[in-house]
Design a protein around this motif. Structure first.
Motif, PDB file in Angstrom:
ATOM      1  N   ARG A  88       0.856  -1.182   0.000  1.00  0.00           N
ATOM      2  CA  ARG A  88       0.000   0.000   0.000  1.00  0.00           C
ATOM      3  C   ARG A  88       0.895   1.236   0.000  1.00  0.00           C
ATOM      4  NH1 ARG A  88      -3.419  -1.810   5.229  1.00  0.00           N
ATOM      5  NH2 ARG A  88      -1.266  -1.718   5.955  1.00  0.00           N
ATOM      6  N   ARG A 139       1.426   5.512   0.053  1.00  0.00           N
ATOM      7  CA  ARG A 139       0.879   6.759   0.584  1.00  0.00           C
ATOM      8  C   ARG A 139       1.687   7.926   0.049  1.00  0.00           C
ATOM      9  NH1 ARG A 139       1.214   2.993   4.625  1.00  0.00           N
ATOM     10  NH2 ARG A 139      -0.708   2.495   5.765  1.00  0.00           N
ATOM     11  N   VAL A 153     -11.713  10.084  10.205  1.00  0.00           N
ATOM     12  CA  VAL A 153     -11.903   8.979   9.262  1.00  0.00           C
ATOM     13  C   VAL A 153     -10.807   8.985   8.196  1.00  0.00           C
ATOM     14  CG1 VAL A 153     -13.466   7.971   7.568  1.00  0.00           C
ATOM     15  CG2 VAL A 153     -14.379   8.962   9.676  1.00  0.00           C
ATOM     16  N   ALA A 154     -10.435  10.145   7.710  1.00  0.00           N
ATOM     17  CA  ALA A 154      -9.391  10.229   6.697  1.00  0.00           C
ATOM     18  C   ALA A 154      -8.044   9.755   7.239  1.00  0.00           C
ATOM     19  CB  ALA A 154      -9.287  11.664   6.185  1.00  0.00           C
ATOM     20  N   ARG A 201      -8.181   5.981   7.552  1.00  0.00           N
ATOM     21  CA  ARG A 201      -8.068   5.366   6.224  1.00  0.00           C
ATOM     22  C   ARG A 201      -6.621   5.379   5.756  1.00  0.00           C
ATOM     23  NH1 ARG A 201     -10.965   8.672   3.673  1.00  0.00           N
ATOM     24  NH2 ARG A 201     -12.965   7.626   4.013  1.00  0.00           N
ATOM     25  N   ARG A 202      -5.929   6.485   5.991  1.00  0.00           N
ATOM     26  CA  ARG A 202      -4.526   6.590   5.580  1.00  0.00           C
ATOM     27  C   ARG A 202      -3.660   5.582   6.334  1.00  0.00           C
ATOM     28  NH1 ARG A 202      -0.350   9.889   3.704  1.00  0.00           N
ATOM     29  NH2 ARG A 202       1.424  10.100   5.117  1.00  0.00           N
ATOM     30  N   ILE A 219      -5.531   1.434   5.429  1.00  0.00           N
ATOM     31  CA  ILE A 219      -5.648   0.925   4.068  1.00  0.00           C
ATOM     32  C   ILE A 219      -4.799   1.705   3.066  1.00  0.00           C
ATOM     33  CG2 ILE A 219      -7.990   0.091   4.512  1.00  0.00           C
ATOM     34  CD1 ILE A 219      -9.083   2.453   3.001  1.00  0.00           C
TER      35      ILE A 219
END
Length: 258
Positions: A104, A106, A137-138, A141-142, A145
């Protein structure tokens, strides 16, 4: 040797290191943007991606050492003959990303640097920033996921002031300052005007002078050259005078001052 009126720019660079980022396993994607009147060879690649590099702790920062070499070759042709026109230099845009065990990625930061206008070796450290999406929430999420808000156009990082001039500010756009990336650039300028100036023993330092344009420095050098020519003519005239006249002037000078 490039044709007359063409400046050849060679950049042999190195992405040295990156520090101050939140996550580990960093890599950098970069590309070079050429403004108007600049061009490159058809087979020349103007972008690249570094290897993934793990960080280590040095003091208070986590530092990733890339030591990634790259090179660019571009050509500048001056078409605007206005006296006050200055050439725009290529810009190197880059994006720092991180990759975790689950593949994943970023976005860690965006940045840019303007290629120096003077030849030689330059060490540059560029700060970066990334888009910020508010809310818990952001951030969750970072962390869990991966993924993050990204720029659709990486050249937006250079605001205010772009080549096209269609973007003026980032007002209302939330961002966060992240780490920094260190570059070493070895810039070489190659032009026929350098050889001509050396042959004619003229001092030309600015790019506009080297390409045969106009500049304030060129006017100053013209005045200095005119002064040197006048001085040489005075010396030649003095040497051509009769020796008796020179000796008489030298003898009478102390009496007149007394």
């Amino acid at each position: 040797m490039p044709p007359p009126g063409i400046l050849r720019l060679l950049v042999n660079g190195e992405i040295v290191s990156a520090k101050g980022y939140e996550y580990d396993n960093l890599y950098i994607h970069f590309f070079l943007e050429l403004p108007n009147n600049w061009s490159s060879l058809p087979f020349q690649s103007l972008s690249g991606v570094t290897q993934t590099c793990r960080t280590r702790t040095l003091g208070k920062d986590n530092v990733a050492f890339f030591s990634y070499p790259f090179s660019f070759e571009s050509f500048f042709r001056k078409e605007d003959r206005k006296e006050d026109s200055l050439p725009q230099w290529p810009v190197l845009y880059f994006e720092v990303l991180s990759l975790d065990f689950w593949q994943r990625y970023r976005t860690e930061g965006y940045g840019y640097l303007v290629i120096p206008a003077t030849p030689g070796c330059h060490s540059l450290t560029c700060s970066t920033w990334r888009p910020l999406q508010g809310g818990t929430v952001a951030e969750l999420r970072r962390f869990f996921i991966g993924g993050a808000p990204e720029l659709e156009d990486s050249s937006y990082v250079r605001v205010p002031g772009t080549f096209k001039g269609d973007r003026l500010s980032r007002f209302g756009f939330r961002t966060e300052t992240t780490g920094s990336v260190t570059f070493i650039l070895n810039c070489v300028q190659h032009a026929r005007a350098f050889v001509d100036a050396s042959t004619l023993k003229k001092r030309r330092q600015s790019v506009l002078d080297q390409l045969g344009g106009f500049s304030q420095q060129g006017s100053v050098y013209n005045v200095l050259e005119a002064f040197q020519r006048a001085r040489r003519r005075m010396q030649e005239a003095r040497e051509s005078l009769p020796r008796d006249l020179i000796n008489t002037t030298t003898t009478l000078a102390p009496e007149s001052t007394a």
